[in-house]
Design an enzyme around this catalytic site. Sequence first.
Site, mmCIF file in Angstrom:
data_model
loop_
_atom_site.group_PDB
_atom_site.id
_atom_site.type_symbol
_atom_site.label_atom_id
_atom_site.label_comp_id
_atom_site.label_asym_id
_atom_site.label_seq_id
_atom_site.Cartn_x
_atom_site.Cartn_y
_atom_site.Cartn_z
ATOM 1 N N GLU A 36 25.855 15.684 -9.443
ATOM 2 C CA GLU A 36 24.005 15.695 -10.377
ATOM 3 C C GLU A 36 24.041 16.949 -11.037
ATOM 4 O OE1 GLU A 36 21.224 15.174 -8.453
ATOM 5 O OE2 GLU A 36 20.554 15.711 -10.615
ATOM 6 N N GLY A 182 -3.700 1.366 -10.314
ATOM 7 C CA GLY A 182 -4.401 1.423 -9.185
ATOM 8 C C GLY A 182 -3.370 1.527 -7.686
ATOM 9 N N GLU A 204 -7.526 -0.524 -13.071
ATOM 10 C CA GLU A 204 -5.813 -2.007 -11.935
ATOM 11 C C GLU A 204 -6.734 -3.177 -12.834
ATOM 12 O OE1 GLU A 204 -3.425 -1.443 -10.177
ATOM 13 O OE2 GLU A 204 -4.174 -3.840 -9.861
ATOM 14 N N HIS A 439 -4.142 11.530 25.098
ATOM 15 C CA HIS A 439 -5.395 11.395 24.963
ATOM 16 C C HIS A 439 -5.658 13.150 24.998
ATOM 17 C CE1 HIS A 439 -9.703 10.887 25.009
ATOM 18 N NE2 HIS A 439 -9.310 12.000 26.333
#
Length: 461
Positions: A36, A182, A204, A439
């Site tokens: 690296e 975009g 865009e 829920h």
Amino acid sequence: MIGNYDFDVVVIGGGPGGYVAAIKAAQCGKRTAVIEKGSFGGTCLNVGCIPTKALVKTVSVFDTIKRSQEFGIEGIDTSAVRVSMEKLQARKQKIVKQLVGGVGALLKGNKVAVLKGAASFVDSHTVKTGDKTITSEYFIIATGSEAFMPGFIKYEGDTKIITSTEALDLAVVPESMNIIGGGVIGIEFAYIFAHLGCKVTVLELMDHILPMVDTDVSDLARKTLEKAGVVFETGARVKAVRDLSVIYEKDGREQSLAATLTLMAVGRVPYTKGLNVEGIGIELNKTAIKTGPDMRTNISNIFAIGDVNGVSMLAHTASHEGLVAVANILGESQTMSYDAVPACIYMEPEIASIGLTEQQAREKYGDVKVGRFPMSANGKSLIEGEKSGMMKVILDANLGEILGVHLFAVHATDMIAEIAVAMKLEATAEEVIHAIHPHPTVSEAVGEAFMAAYDKAIHAL
Ligand code: NAD
């Protein structure tokens, strides 16, 4: 020659593709090294996913505080609340530092040798890093990508163009910003800077922002961002940046728009500089390293994973490709499938999608079933203070096979994992419906969207 190499596996690049591959190879008993030249964690950890999401979080907290009265909180002078860019940057750096250190510790803990420097191939079993020569039976190239500065755009004068890397480090919120593109980067930074008080315009090329996302969702996301002050110029082909102005063509007319800064966000390109891949005969597909579904290049002991192969420039794809490459090095026969790769976009609410858009599904399969569920009908979403958003599912018309799912909701990026598992297990819509969703959660709406595809949602008419 096997056995005479310095290592069994050498991974070049320590991003989410490379470090995951290195750890996996070491866990499987391979003598492994990672080379690296910068910090561990690559783009994702240092100048991508992680720092961006740190900024998004602060913006989201800032926004919630400004809306505190909606939650019954009194006594806050919201006009006095502001974001300290200095403290925001410090928090971001602290998170990045901790995670980069964590990757180093994981590599060490798994006995992966760490070599610091930039690698360059000498031949298919040898690389040089500075004055060191390292040999290995296998190589995995995981060198990532860099921001794309398109040649089709002319740059004239003092353009003040930045990429996402510099945008993450801004010490001062600019007065205005033109964002070219975009896509994912453009939209995440539009969300961040608009909420920090910058006047943002997104230019865009296509008719819709986020061209890769289902248009029902991208249109809703656009409306949400417009409410925060973002201006969109869609169907705008940027041709030049002249000093502070972006010059673009829209509806056959050339137009110009000035801003304090211009953020270039029209994609990223694979990074292979200095690697000498062509020198040793590795085939490229334009700038990307060409691989098969087993992640192997045309040279059988060399693999390429992550952004550098240009297939799907996402951190989680890179990590998974790393696992596939290592499996093949171990002699297992594994291939990468890209049919169910989740894509996440971080703003509030969040966007998450997987599989095909409705348009793509209709083009491929003709008849499909579509279910939509509005988040305004989900209790937990209202409790969270979010009335907008939707969930959309696209199913095979006969068997109920899941073809695509697109979420625009609080916690969407966490919830898409359920669909990734369902698609991996080839679950049908019926099976998802019969999986019990807790829920009160936002995830209940996932089941409802599947039921809606059969006109049988419980909590929507
Ligand atoms: P992108 O490909 O997502 O979007 C680029 C956009 O620029 C497209 O919408 C394209 O139509 C538009 N464009 C191209 N040429 C143009 C022109 N001349 N004028 C105006 N618009 C133009 O690229 P990105 O947003 O730069 O992101 C780069 C990569 O990084 C992507 O692969 C993305 O998936 C990845 N990324 C992912 C995340 C995430 O997972 N949350 C976040 C950031 C980046």
